[in-house]
Scaffold this motif. Structure first.
Motif, short mmCIF file in Angstrom:
data_model
loop_
_atom_site.label_atom_id
_atom_site.label_comp_id
_atom_site.label_asym_id
_atom_site.label_seq_id
_atom_site.Cartn_x
_atom_site.Cartn_y
_atom_site.Cartn_z
N ALA A 134 0.86 -1.19 0.00
CA ALA A 134 0.00 0.00 0.00
C ALA A 134 0.89 1.23 0.00
O ALA A 134 2.04 1.18 0.45
CB ALA A 134 -0.92 0.01 1.22
N ASN A 135 0.37 2.33 -0.53
CA ASN A 135 1.08 3.59 -0.36
C ASN A 135 0.64 4.22 0.96
O ASN A 135 -0.20 3.68 1.68
CB ASN A 135 0.88 4.52 -1.56
CG ASN A 135 -0.58 4.96 -1.73
OD1 ASN A 135 -1.45 4.64 -0.93
ND2 ASN A 135 -0.85 5.69 -2.81
N ALA A 136 1.21 5.37 1.30
CA ALA A 136 0.94 5.97 2.61
C ALA A 136 -0.54 6.28 2.79
O ALA A 136 -1.13 5.99 3.84
CB ALA A 136 1.77 7.24 2.78
N LEU A 137 -1.17 6.84 1.76
CA LEU A 137 -2.58 7.19 1.87
C LEU A 137 -3.46 5.93 1.88
O LEU A 137 -4.50 5.90 2.54
CB LEU A 137 -2.99 8.12 0.72
CG LEU A 137 -4.37 8.78 0.80
CD1 LEU A 137 -4.57 9.48 2.14
CD2 LEU A 137 -4.56 9.77 -0.35
N GLY A 138 -3.03 4.89 1.18
CA GLY A 138 -3.75 3.62 1.23
C GLY A 138 -3.71 3.01 2.62
O GLY A 138 -4.71 2.49 3.12
N ARG A 139 -2.56 3.08 3.29
CA ARG A 139 -2.46 2.57 4.67
C ARG A 139 -3.34 3.39 5.62
O ARG A 139 -3.94 2.85 6.54
CB ARG A 139 -1.01 2.57 5.14
CG ARG A 139 -0.14 1.52 4.47
CD ARG A 139 1.20 1.37 5.16
NE ARG A 139 1.99 2.59 5.08
CZ ARG A 139 2.82 2.87 4.08
NH1 ARG A 139 2.96 2.02 3.07
NH2 ARG A 139 3.51 3.98 4.07
N THR A 140 -3.41 4.70 5.37
CA THR A 140 -4.28 5.52 6.21
C THR A 140 -5.74 5.19 5.97
O THR A 140 -6.52 5.07 6.93
CB THR A 140 -4.03 7.01 5.91
OG1 THR A 140 -2.67 7.34 6.19
CG2 THR A 140 -4.93 7.90 6.77
N LEU A 141 -6.14 5.03 4.71
CA LEU A 141 -7.53 4.69 4.40
C LEU A 141 -7.92 3.36 5.03
O LEU A 141 -9.03 3.21 5.54
CB LEU A 141 -7.70 4.63 2.88
CG LEU A 141 -9.12 4.34 2.38
CD1 LEU A 141 -10.07 5.48 2.73
CD2 LEU A 141 -9.11 4.11 0.86
#
Length: 301
Positions: A134-141
């Motif tokens: 995941a990218n950073a925003l994917g991990r946050t989502l």
């Protein structure tokens, strides 16, 4: 997994979905079933009833592609269902080999690519719904998933076994339906994978909601659509997604999310992106040996 049984139940459930009127058959008198009879499918496919019955029972050695396409046409199968029929037939016609788990590494270039997508959440998942990158925003989502499951997190386990699943996925029923439909596709594609059979066996043992959906034998492809999320920082987001097969790593799918321009979800996603960049580069991914916080809450759906 009993592939012959899966093939039989898949064909039976597809027959049940097609009425004689939809198939162009004039049905007279009382019928014990609302869908098509075996002999009606056979007639529409241009094969004998005896031959079709053998196919439905999983005795598919020597069955031609032409016959399978004819059956798919008779049952009004879509492209995903037709591919599933072919996968089940191929699996049923082979001897069971030793089950094994093959972990598909994420190519470095794929991780580098999604890391450049700073304003769009992106994840990479395998066929049995492990989130392997995941990218950073994917991990946050997906923070609620990452925080509650071991690495790599598995979306099906989270959806069916974690009491907080409805907090992360407000449209839980759709998320559950989609997860099972995708697992059916993978189970036919890799019927002797220990990772697949182990996951399905565990979910079937622990979740009636999973068992009910599994018995429906619905399948789908993870190409595009919308998904509803709820995040503790920004609330609910309705995001569009596109699923792209990773050509250099068959079996992996890159899923990118975007919001409708000018929508409340677009504003929420922008806020989440800013929060991720300034406050939290992404929730820490638990180590492979960490404890899972799964619960057995779902007895009914």
């Amino acid at each position: 997994m009993e592939i012959a049984n899966d093939l039989r139940e898949f064909l039976m459930t597809r027959r049940a979905k097609i009425t004689p009127e939809q198939a162009g058959i004039i049905a007279g008198g009382r019928r014990r079933v609302s869908g098509l009879r075996r002999e009606e499918v056979a007639r529409l496919a241009g094969v004998s009833t005896e031959y079709y019955v053998q196919i439905e029972r999983g005795r598919v050695s020597g069955v031609s592609d032409e016959v399978l396409h004819a059956i798919a046409t008779a049952l009004h199968l879509d492209d995903t269902e037709t591919t599933h029929l072919f996968d089940l037939t191929r699996a049923a016609g082979k001897r069971a080999g030793p089950g094994r788990t093959v972990r598909q590494p994420v190519p470095d270039g794929v991780q580098a690519l999604i890391d450049t997508m700073v304003n769009a959440p992106a994840i990479v998942q395998n066929g049995h719904l492990d989130v392997v990158a995941a990218n950073a925003l994917g991990r946050t989502l997906y923070a609620g998933v990452y925080e509650r499951t071991p690495h790599p997190p598995n979306l099906a386990r989270f959806i069916f076994l974690d009491e907080r699943a409805e907090e992360v996925f407000p449209d839980w029923k759709k998320a559950a339906d989609d997860a099972v439909a995708l697992l059916h596709v993978e189970a036919a594609r890799a019927p002797y994978s220990k990772a697949v059979t182990g996951l399905i066996g565990d979910l079937a043992t622990r979740s009636e909601a999973f068992r009910t959906r599994w018995a429906a034998h619905d399948v789908k492809a993870h190409r595009r659509g919308t998904k509803l999320f709820r995040h503790p920082v920004v609330g609910e987001l309705t995001l569009r997604f596109e699923g792209l097969q990773v050509a250099s790593a068959p079996g992996l799918t890159l899923i990118g999310y975007t919001a409708e321009p000018g929508s409340p979800s677009a504003e929420a996603l922008q806020l989440l992106s800013s929060w991720t960049a300034s406050e939290a580069p992404g929730p820490a991914v638990p180590s492979a040996g960490s404890e899972t916080a799964e619960g057995d809450r779902r007895a009914q759906a």
